[in-house]
Motif scaffolding. Structure first.
Motif, PDB file in Angstrom:
ATOM      1  N   GLY A 393       0.834  -1.207   0.000  1.00  0.00           N
ATOM      2  CA  GLY A 393       0.000   0.000   0.000  1.00  0.00           C
ATOM      3  C   GLY A 393       0.863   1.248   0.000  1.00  0.00           C
ATOM      4  O   GLY A 393       1.920   1.290   0.633  1.00  0.00           O
ATOM      5  N   GLY A 394       0.419   2.247  -0.747  1.00  0.00           N
ATOM      6  CA  GLY A 394       1.136   3.522  -0.802  1.00  0.00           C
ATOM      7  C   GLY A 394       0.191   4.688  -0.632  1.00  0.00           C
ATOM      8  O   GLY A 394       0.289   5.459   0.314  1.00  0.00           O
ATOM      9  N   PHE A 395      -0.718   4.842  -1.596  1.00  0.00           N
ATOM     10  CA  PHE A 395      -1.793   5.843  -1.548  1.00  0.00           C
ATOM     11  C   PHE A 395      -1.278   7.280  -1.416  1.00  0.00           C
ATOM     12  O   PHE A 395      -2.030   8.176  -1.047  1.00  0.00           O
ATOM     13  N   GLY A 396       0.007   7.499  -1.680  1.00  0.00           N
ATOM     14  CA  GLY A 396       0.593   8.820  -1.497  1.00  0.00           C
ATOM     15  C   GLY A 396       1.396   8.942  -0.223  1.00  0.00           C
ATOM     16  O   GLY A 396       2.264   9.812  -0.118  1.00  0.00           O
ATOM     17  N   ARG A 397       1.154   8.081   0.761  1.00  0.00           N
ATOM     18  CA  ARG A 397       1.926   8.168   2.017  1.00  0.00           C
ATOM     19  C   ARG A 397       3.404   7.921   1.755  1.00  0.00           C
ATOM     20  O   ARG A 397       4.280   8.559   2.356  1.00  0.00           O
ATOM     21  N   ARG A 398       3.699   6.989   0.861  1.00  0.00           N
ATOM     22  CA  ARG A 398       5.093   6.665   0.590  1.00  0.00           C
ATOM     23  C   ARG A 398       5.690   7.555  -0.505  1.00  0.00           C
ATOM     24  O   ARG A 398       6.716   7.221  -1.100  1.00  0.00           O
ATOM     25  N   LEU A 399       5.031   8.681  -0.766  1.00  0.00           N
ATOM     26  CA  LEU A 399       5.660   9.748  -1.549  1.00  0.00           C
ATOM     27  C   LEU A 399       6.590  10.578  -0.666  1.00  0.00           C
ATOM     28  O   LEU A 399       7.301  11.454  -1.161  1.00  0.00           O
ATOM     29  N   GLU A 400       6.561  10.337   0.618  1.00  0.00           N
ATOM     30  CA  GLU A 400       7.426  11.021   1.575  1.00  0.00           C
ATOM     31  C   GLU A 400       8.565  10.094   1.983  1.00  0.00           C
ATOM     32  O   GLU A 400       8.364   8.893   2.156  1.00  0.00           O
ATOM     33  N   PRO A 401       9.773  10.637   2.174  1.00  0.00           N
ATOM     34  CA  PRO A 401      10.906   9.806   2.589  1.00  0.00           C
ATOM     35  C   PRO A 401      11.191   9.871   4.080  1.00  0.00           C
ATOM     36  O   PRO A 401      12.275   9.489   4.518  1.00  0.00           O
TER      37      PRO A 401
END
Length: 433
Positions: A393-401
């Protein structure tokens, strides 16, 4: 975490997505010299395709797989134009390299905004078609016939006039000497053999039998396990830590105290979790100590009453809502602050030495993760290796490092690799809403 870890913030990421039309000149990149294979071993005309002497076709996919099927769909695009035998196709994660694998609609190496197909439809078709053209030319030269008389199918070049065929595997060495054409012709839609068909996903078998590797599954030799707590107030800092009870927990090896993070390192996750619960941490809340949900909502409601920016205008709203309107319905709609709540909790495994750093993670922004780890470890990016994995799952959360940055800061204090896993409570509390 400082916002200067990358030149592109999350807000700018979506602004770029909205105005993607200005990004011009995307081209099929050529692999770096250090990645070129030995003569005859592998044919790798660009950064996306490798064909070895056994005919195995490796497709390097620039977008990450987090359940949306990207590895299969983008592989279909490449394999379609390449005319590869689908049974001989395998997939690799692209490494962090924004020169080779930047999303052409975003100008950074990122998977998001639901644009993987739109962004890479033409570039990957061009990569496949160019590779196919080199293979056809190599076969035509060996047969001493015009390339126009040859066709391809299922990883073979076929000359119908003589009935001769050559497998791609047999052409690896000769194709490497062919200069790739600048504008190889693309297939007509009517000639598609893969696109448009119900192809089974490439990642399904290993996700079904448990062999699929996500970031949280990374287990480098000698790894220790950690979990953390951060200031519950944005901008807060550690006031004091009493770790006496924590260090009595069996399996607890170390307590790491940073400016705004406290972590417990143990032989296994359960020891780290119990150790963290046994800590007595006091925080200095800082200037945001009085901020509450009520304050945030009052400011949002107040701001919503001001004149807003006009993104698009159609018709005359003043006339539509004027005195001649049949009826005017007024309503207010509010969306609560929602966490992404990925099935796989935030995690990152990092090993920091004085001269290098290595990280294992599943992320939507691989190059930004490398930059974050380099910053935390105080190392040049060239001395940082990042291994990407499937994302739960990502949903945009893992657009952050941020998870990689915090993990690297902790790992810098630990001898050997350490896997840092966020608890659900910490994950929700420190999400990017």
């Amino acid at each position: 975490m400082s916002d200067n870890l990358s030149e592109v913030t999350r807000r700018e990421f979506f602004r770029l997505a909205a105005g993607a039309g200005f990004v011009l000149g995307f081209h099929v990149p050529v692999g770096a010299a250090r990645d070129l294979p030995k003569e005859g071993a592998t044919f790798a005309p660009n950064a996306f395709i490798r064909i070895d002497g056994q005919g195995e076709v490796t497709l390097v996919i620039p977008q990450v797989e987090m359940g949306q099927g990207t590895y299969t769909s983008l592989s279909m695009i490449l394999a379609e134009e390449l005319d590869a035998d689908w049974n001989k196709v395998r997939v690799e994660h692209a490494p962090p390299d924004e020169k080779l694998y930047a999303n052409p609609m975003l100008s950074i190496q990122a998977t998001g905004n639901s644009n993987s197909i739109r962004a890479f439809w033409k570039p990957l078709r061009q990569a496949g078609a160019t590779t196919r053209a080199c293979l056809v030319e190599a076969a035509a030269r060996s047969w001493n016939v015009p390339a126009a008389e040859c066709r391809t199918q299922d990883s073979k070049v076929i000359h119908d006039g003589s009935g001769r065929t050559l497998d791609y595997a047999e052409l690896v060495g000769r194709a490497a000497s062919v200069t790739p054409p600048k504008d190889a012709p693309l297939k007509d839609d009517s000639a598609f053999r893969l696109i448009g068909r119900p192809i089974k996903r490439l990642d399904t078998p290993e996700k079904t039998n448990g062999k699929a590797k996500f970031g949280i599954d990374a287990l480098p030799p000698g790894v220790k396990f950690a979990t953390l707590t951060k200031s519950p107030v944005l901008g807060g800092a550690v006031g004091s830590v009493d770790h006496r009870r924590a260090k009595e927990i069996p399996g607890v090896r170390q307590v790491v105290v940073l400016d705004d993070v406290v972590a417990v390192v143990g032989d296994h996750t359960w020891a780290a979790k119990r150790g963290l619960e046994a800590l007595d941490v006091k925080w200095n809340d800082g200037p945001n100590g009085e901020v509450s949900s009520e304050l945030i909502w009052s400011r949002l409601r107040s701001a919503s009453k001001r004149e807003g920016a006009v993104a698009k205008q159609v018709g005359d709203i003043n006339t539509a809502f004027g005195k001649d309107a049949a009826a005017v319905v007024t309503a207010e709609y509010e969306m609560p602050l929602l966490a992404h709540a990925c099935m796989e909790p935030m995690n990152c495994t990092v090993h920091v030495t004085p001269t290098s750093a290595e990280a294992w993670i599943g992320t939507q922004v691989l190059a930004r993760v490398r930059a974050a780890v380099a910053k935390a470890a105080n190392l040049p990016e060239g001395q940082v290796t990042v291994h990407n994995h499937l994302l739960g799952g990502g949903f945009g959360r893992r657009l952050e490092p941020d998870m990689a940055y915090d993990a690297a800061r902790i790992a810098k204090q630990v001898q050997g690799p350490v896997k840092v896993v966020w608890s659900r409570e910490e994950d929700i509390r420190h999400d990017y809403y």
